[in-house]
Design an enzyme around this catalytic site. Structure first.
Site, PDB file in Angstrom:
ATOM      1  N   MET A   1     115.069  -6.922  33.452  1.00 30.17           N
ATOM      2  CA  MET A   1     114.948  -6.626  34.932  1.00 30.17           C
ATOM      3  C   MET A   1     113.426  -6.034  35.086  1.00 30.17           C
ATOM      4  O   MET A   1     113.165  -5.205  34.365  1.00 30.17           O
ATOM      5  CB  MET A   1     116.000  -5.584  35.035  1.00 30.17           C
ATOM      6  CG  MET A   1     116.241  -5.256  36.665  1.00 30.17           C
ATOM      7  SD  MET A   1     117.652  -4.407  36.875  1.00 30.17           S
ATOM      8  CE  MET A   1     117.946  -3.112  35.816  1.00 30.17           C
ATOM      9  N   HIS A   2     112.659  -6.558  35.979  1.00 35.77           N
ATOM     10  CA  HIS A   2     111.542  -6.083  36.208  1.00 35.77           C
ATOM     11  C   HIS A   2     110.793  -6.144  37.767  1.00 35.77           C
ATOM     12  O   HIS A   2     109.775  -5.547  37.805  1.00 35.77           O
ATOM     13  CB  HIS A   2     110.481  -6.841  35.392  1.00 35.77           C
ATOM     14  CG  HIS A   2     110.240  -8.155  35.903  1.00 35.77           C
ATOM     15  ND1 HIS A   2     110.772  -9.332  35.837  1.00 35.77           N
ATOM     16  CD2 HIS A   2     109.309  -8.712  36.519  1.00 35.77           C
ATOM     17  CE1 HIS A   2     110.642 -10.341  36.389  1.00 35.77           C
ATOM     18  NE2 HIS A   2     109.697 -10.156  36.929  1.00 35.77           N
ATOM     19  N   ARG A   3     111.541  -6.555  38.631  1.00 38.89           N
ATOM     20  CA  ARG A   3     111.121  -6.874  39.971  1.00 38.89           C
ATOM     21  C   ARG A   3     111.095  -5.508  40.722  1.00 38.89           C
ATOM     22  O   ARG A   3     112.063  -4.862  40.712  1.00 38.89           O
ATOM     23  CB  ARG A   3     111.961  -7.978  40.743  1.00 38.89           C
ATOM     24  CG  ARG A   3     111.907  -9.364  39.885  1.00 38.89           C
ATOM     25  CD  ARG A   3     112.243 -10.446  41.189  1.00 38.89           C
ATOM     26  NE  ARG A   3     111.934 -11.799  40.512  1.00 38.89           N
ATOM     27  CZ  ARG A   3     110.928 -12.589  40.667  1.00 38.89           C
ATOM     28  NH1 ARG A   3     109.945 -11.840  41.511  1.00 38.89           N
ATOM     29  NH2 ARG A   3     110.702 -13.647  40.089  1.00 38.89           N
TER      30      ARG A   3
END
Length: 385
Positions: free
Chosen positions: A218-220
């Protein structure tokens, strides 16, 4: 200086961030193996500047070292795009360019395409026509604008042509070749690092995953920069981890915000196995052995479809609808209940079966090399008359 490239000039190939490397590796191999060889100049903009991770990726993917590194580094979207343009134009002045080939949708993609277009150098965009429909995503803006100024647009799925046609792009500029990300996956799957080895090297007991595991990335910014959203997502993942151990390859930005928002205690449980960002071969190994992948990554939507692994995408939209229509991907958004329901379904039924989409066969780069060489030769013959 004339901006018209000589036939002996290279095709300048641009990489800027991690996903670009996976797309560029098979293209460079195909150009080198083509008869005649298609000369290239590999330019790394330095948009993604983790030196250790860059070195690892180039080694894992057997990419040649970049001929030029622009060393742009971080900055706002405007600053980064402008800096790439400033530093890229002298490269064209010095080396010439038969064409400029860009991949994906990062700032470097648009910046180098703009420089080339204004110098009347052919722009070749690999992975064209993907659309999420969400102009709030900077990647969506980069995709749309790059496609508008590209001379050749290579697509990963047939539906991309519909998107491009709606935007007024002539069909003769568009060519369906398949997915170079899958070329890289096919070429490297046998070299993937097994999950139990990854855990052991990170100091975890591999027995923790002997009955199965899931993978999380998860990075957005829309997911990890908003306290309410990140709290909801980590809470849902914590609940899933009670039924299935989750290997969480954590982006530094995500880790920083988890700590800043007071959520670290939720990860301090037997159900979570928290790792730093992993190399490409490690991620392929983790995904290959997983029962489920939960992510907001576009590339992982494609890779899980090719691997036949159920994927829950924690986003409200996707620019890769074929992974939902034909593959193993399910969009669950950022609703905790949708994530829990989706995970429960996968654990109970095995999830969507899916199939590999058309031309996701490991040969997309060879098709690009053959078509581009023929197109450039026709163009140069016409200009010589």
């Amino acid at each position: 200086m004339s901006s018209t490239p000589a036939k002996t000039a290279p095709v300048i190939c641009v990489v800027g961030a991690r996903p670009n490397y996976m797309k560029m590796a098979p293209i460079l191999r195909a150009f080198a193996n083509h008869s005649p060889v298609i000369p290239t100049l590999l330019v790394h903009t330095g948009q993604h500047y983790d030196a250790a991770m860059n070195d690892r990726l180039f080694s894992d993917l057997e990419l040649p070292r970049p001929d030029i590194n622009l060393e742009v580094g971080s900055g706002s979207h405007a600053v980064q795009t402008a800096e790439v343009m400033k530093r890229f134009e002298p490269v064209i002045d010095e080396h010439g360019a038969r064409a400029v080939l860009v991949v994906g949708d990062v700032n470097s993609t648009l910046a180098c395409a703009l420089v080339a277009a204004k110098r009347h150098i052919p722009v070749v965009h690999v992975e064209s026509g993907l659309r999420s429909g969400d102009r709030r995503m900077p990647e969506e803006v980069n995709r749309v604008l790059t496609d508008q100024i590209s001379d050749l647009l290579y697509t990963t799925e047939r539906s991309a042509l519909d998107n491009l046609t709606r935007e007024g792009i002539a069909a003769e500029r568009v060519h369906f070749v398949g997915n170079v990300m899958i070329d890289t996956l096919v070429a490297n799957r046998r070299k993937a690092v097994p999950a139990d080895r990854i855990l052991a090297e990170a100091g975890y007991d591999p027995a923790r995953i002997e009955n199965g595991y899931g993978v999380v990335t998860m990075h957005r910014p829309s997911n990890v920069d908003v306290p309410e959203t990140l709290t909801r997502l980590i809470g849902a993942l914590h609940q899933v981890s009670q039924d299935l151990p989750l290997v969480f390859a954590m982006h530094p930005r995500t880790r920083k915000n988890i700590e800043a928002f007071g959520l670290a205690h939720l990860l301090d449980s037997p159900g979570f196995i928290v790792l730093p960002p992993q190399g490409y071969l490690e991620m392929v190994g983790l995904m290959s052995g997983a029962r489920i992948v939960l992510t907001d990554s576009g590339g992982m939507q494609e890779e899980t479809t090719a691997l036949g692994v159920p994927c829950l995408t924690m986003r409200e939209n996707t620019e890769r609808p074929i992974t939902v229509e034909q593959g193993t991907n399910t969009m669950v958004g950022v609703s905790a209940q949708a994530i829990l329901d989706g995970a429960a379904d996968v654990l109970a039924t095995g999830g969507k079966g899916g199939r590999a989409p058309e031309l996701w066969d490991g040969c997309a780069a060879e098709r690009i090399a053959a078509h581009l060489n023929e197109w450039l030769e026709r163009k140069e013959e016409a200009e010589a008359r």
